[in-house]
Design a protein around this motif. Structure first.
Motif, mmCIF file in Angstrom:
data_model
loop_
_atom_site.group_PDB
_atom_site.id
_atom_site.type_symbol
_atom_site.label_atom_id
_atom_site.label_comp_id
_atom_site.label_asym_id
_atom_site.label_seq_id
_atom_site.Cartn_x
_atom_site.Cartn_y
_atom_site.Cartn_z
ATOM 1 N N LEU A 39 -42.167 -36.026 67.198
ATOM 2 C CA LEU A 39 -41.867 -37.337 67.197
ATOM 3 C C LEU A 39 -43.192 -38.226 67.086
ATOM 4 N N LYS A 40 -44.283 -37.386 66.694
ATOM 5 C CA LYS A 40 -45.740 -38.132 66.282
ATOM 6 C C LYS A 40 -45.514 -39.211 65.122
ATOM 7 N N ASP A 41 -44.839 -38.981 64.209
ATOM 8 C CA ASP A 41 -44.691 -39.948 63.030
ATOM 9 C C ASP A 41 -43.473 -40.951 63.275
ATOM 10 N N ALA A 42 -42.463 -40.379 63.914
ATOM 11 C CA ALA A 42 -41.176 -41.097 63.974
ATOM 12 C C ALA A 42 -41.488 -42.458 64.993
ATOM 13 N N ILE A 43 -42.576 -42.086 65.936
ATOM 14 C CA ILE A 43 -42.751 -43.381 66.867
ATOM 15 C C ILE A 43 -43.398 -44.743 66.002
ATOM 16 N N LEU A 44 -44.068 -44.229 64.679
ATOM 17 C CA LEU A 44 -44.574 -45.266 63.920
ATOM 18 C C LEU A 44 -43.545 -46.275 63.236
ATOM 19 N N PRO A 45 -43.600 -47.572 63.353
ATOM 20 C CA PRO A 45 -42.633 -48.423 62.812
ATOM 21 C C PRO A 45 -42.429 -48.300 61.168
ATOM 22 N N ASN A 46 -41.544 -48.613 60.699
ATOM 23 C CA ASN A 46 -41.333 -48.515 59.114
ATOM 24 C C ASN A 46 -41.195 -50.103 58.752
ATOM 25 N N LEU A 47 -42.026 -50.066 57.601
ATOM 26 C CA LEU A 47 -42.046 -51.464 57.224
ATOM 27 C C LEU A 47 -41.305 -51.276 55.687
ATOM 28 N N VAL A 48 -40.266 -52.552 55.268
ATOM 29 C CA VAL A 48 -39.588 -52.679 54.308
ATOM 30 C C VAL A 48 -39.690 -54.259 53.710
ATOM 31 N N GLN A 49 -38.751 -54.441 53.060
ATOM 32 C CA GLN A 49 -38.723 -55.729 52.682
ATOM 33 C C GLN A 49 -37.217 -56.457 52.588
ATOM 34 N N THR A 50 -37.400 -57.642 52.652
ATOM 35 C CA THR A 50 -35.892 -58.253 52.267
ATOM 36 C C THR A 50 -35.598 -58.503 50.712
ATOM 37 N N LEU A 51 -34.650 -58.830 50.295
ATOM 38 C CA LEU A 51 -34.236 -59.143 48.892
ATOM 39 C C LEU A 51 -35.285 -60.424 48.149
ATOM 40 N N GLU A 52 -35.808 -61.186 49.325
ATOM 41 C CA GLU A 52 -36.840 -62.358 48.751
ATOM 42 C C GLU A 52 -38.048 -61.795 49.319
ATOM 43 N N ASN A 53 -38.314 -60.574 49.393
ATOM 44 C CA ASN A 53 -39.830 -59.875 49.266
ATOM 45 C C ASN A 53 -40.479 -60.145 50.819
ATOM 46 N N ARG A 54 -39.814 -60.270 51.601
ATOM 47 C CA ARG A 54 -40.502 -60.845 53.052
ATOM 48 C C ARG A 54 -40.431 -59.518 53.887
ATOM 49 N N PRO A 55 -41.475 -59.405 54.915
ATOM 50 C CA PRO A 55 -41.509 -58.152 55.513
ATOM 51 C C PRO A 55 -40.564 -58.210 56.355
#
Length: 553
Positions: free
Chosen positions: A245-261
């Motif tokens: 789980l050492k990597d799974a515990i790190l949050p995931n960053l993506v974006q909205t359709l308006e390119n917001r975090p």
């Protein structure tokens, strides 16, 4: 209007490093997963003051649709549009609903998180890591029994099942291992869906890797012949599970359709577990943005209650504002209108069904916060129907705002953003959980059932009351309770829409989630392994002639 996946395919996405930079995330903290996804190494983020926390919840879900995730995305984009530094925090979708009946969890219309198809499928592999860690523990339990059973485990009292991130009713109850002495000792067991795993809840409540391993070690997996608990640390599985789980515990960053975090991390079910994204992701967002929009699963009687009574309590958080999502269509269904007739104007049915909305407003005020009602707009909604919602919300002092983010993106939720930002700036100074830590476990369950569900009687079936007393004697009495019931009704009967009261709630089973830090109380017919509907969504999901995914929603 194009479908969700057609809208997603037409989007112009920014490289994830650019999204991270705009959010104030230093480059060395960004671990890319392709062009448009990344893990965030939270240890490399600078300290910063905490922003304001905005919770998005909803009325009870209906087949008519409410749009809680869509509203969360639209609100986050709208906050940016009115000049606020905001960040979105959501759960990750499970494969089970994606291929079943509910569909994905990436929003809809012009308020989606991207890349929609990857998010709804394997994403960054977090759920697979949780599945592997869970099943490693299951294998090591059976292995300990096989090699002489040194812990004296009673094979009839192994409480740890296996999990799979898929709806599969055939696996709910199984018998194994079979095939003779070489394979082990036969016993009854079963599978849960991955999002019902205690490890999913633990990942979403842990503060760091050290806390994660401690919580994993605290999991009760079985009982001995003397009825004494056997812990994960006794099996010596906790360290290897932490490695998985050492990597799974790190949050995931993506974006909205308006390119917001947007941070997407974790995904416990709300009618089985606590239904909120990870504490790590929420805390990370609060240090990166002035306003953080997050959601809690299903209606406010489940998701919001657990967010406020479990997540906020255990993580030391508090909401600065709450948004309660409702639709004209859903309220008409609560008022007795059939799904096929929801397109016909019927203000009287809205008024009848709005008792569900009023009940949720009244309940949220018991936590010291008056919500803002977001009317998720459909094009057939009439002014008269919307006026009824405003009137009914106003009876409890709640503002009600029309939101058109599904069709217009963030531009359609700017009024909501202005109102909610002002309320968040003022803060929810009167917030407090529904019950104190020192209240007996049975009384906590009764308090939620009577105060939130409006039950008149709570029955503790079989030995459940006695089991709760035993856990109190073991030192677990101060844990919060996590209620497992249908999401469709305040009662345990999914057919009782509106605002039923004076009904009975039977607690048929209780489960100790010692690692997660709560006690689960199961009421009614709740399955921890869902089944597929008669016509599952999987029948329509396919690749077109260009190799692009079709049918996801």
């Amino acid at each position: 209007m194009p479908t969700d996946i057609e809208i997603a395919r037409q989007a112009t996405l920014k490289p994830i490093a650019e999204v991270a930079g705009a959010a104030g995330i230093p480059g060395d903290a960004v671990i890319p997963f392709g062009r448009h996804k990344a893990k965030i190494d939270t240890a490399l983020l600078p300290d910063a003051p905490q922003g304001k926390l905005i919770l998005v919840t909803a009325i009870n879900p209906t087949p008519a649709g409410e749009g809680k995730t869509t509203t969360s995305v639209g609100l986050s984009d709208a906050l940016h549009r009115i000049g606020k530094k905001a960040m979105l925090c959501l759960r990750e979708p499970s494969l089970g609903p994606c291929f079943g009946m509910k569909g994905g969890g990436a929003g809809g219309g012009k308020s989606q998180v991207m890349p929609m198809d990857e998010i709804n499928l394997h994403f960054t592999g977090d759920f697979h890591a949780i599945t592997s860690a869970h099943n490693l523990l299951a294998a090591m339990i059976d292995n300990s029994i096989y090699w002489g059973n040194p812990l004296d485990i009673d094979v009839r009292r192994v409480t740890w099942k296996r999990v799979l991130d898929m709806n599969d009713r055939a696996l709910r109850q199984i018998v194994g291992p079979l095939g003779g002495a070489a394979n082990g000792f036969p016993r009854e067991s079963g599978f849960d869906i991955t999002v019902a795993s205690e490890i999913m809840a633990i990942l979403c409540l842990a503060s760091d890797l050290s806390d994660l391993q401690r919580r994993l070690g605290d999991i009760v997996v079985a009982y001995t012949r003397k009825r004494e608990p056997v812990y994960c640390r006794d099996i010596k599985a906790d360290s290897a599970m932490t490695v998985l789980l050492k990597d799974a515990i790190l949050p995931n960053l993506v974006q909205t359709l308006e390119n917001r975090p947007a941070l997407l991390h974790g995904g416990p079910f709300a009618n089985i577990a606590h239904g909120c994204n990870s504490v790590i992701a929420t805390r990370t967002a609060l240090t990166l943005a002035d306003y953080v929009v997050t959601e809690a699963g299903f209606g406010a009687d489940l998701g919001a209650e657990k967010f406020l009574d479990i997540k906020c309590r255990l993580a030391g958080l508090k909401p600065d504002a709450i948004v309660l999502v409702a639709t004209v269509r859903a309220l008409k269904m609560n008022g007795g209108v059939a799904k096929a007739d929801l397109g016909e104007p019927d203000a009287d049915a809205v008024r009848t069904g709005a008792v569900n909305l009023k009940r949720h407003i009244e309940n949220l005020k018991k936590f010291g916060v008056t919500p803002t009602v977001a009317i998720n707009h459909f094009h057939l909604d009439t002014d008269e129907e919307i006026a009824v919602i405003r009137e009914m919300a106003g009876e409890f002092g709640a503002d009600a705002v029309i939101c058109k983010h599904w069709a217009e993106g963030g531009a359609g939720a700017e009024e909501l953003a202005g109102i909610v930002a002002a309320k968040a700036d003022a803060g929810a100074s009167g917030f407090s959980p529904l019950y104190p830590d020192d209240m007996p476990l049975a009384d906590k369950i009764t308090t939620v059932a009577t105060e939130i569900y409006r039950a008149s009687v709570v029955h503790f079936d079989g030995g459940t009351a006695r089991q709760l007393k035993q856990w109190e004697e073991m030192g677990y009495g101060k844990l919060p309770v996590c209620m497992a019931k249908t999401q469709y009704s305040f009662s345990t009967d999914p057919a009782k829409l509106g605002a039923p009261e004076n009904h009975e709630v039977a607690i048929r089973e209780v489960r100790l989630s010692a690692g997660a830090g709560f006690v689960v109380a199961i009421a009614g017919d709740i399955m921890t392994m869902p089944g597929l509907p008669r016509v599952p969504a999987a029948e329509s999901i396919h690749l077109d002639e260009n190799g692009q995914i079709e049918g996801l929603f």
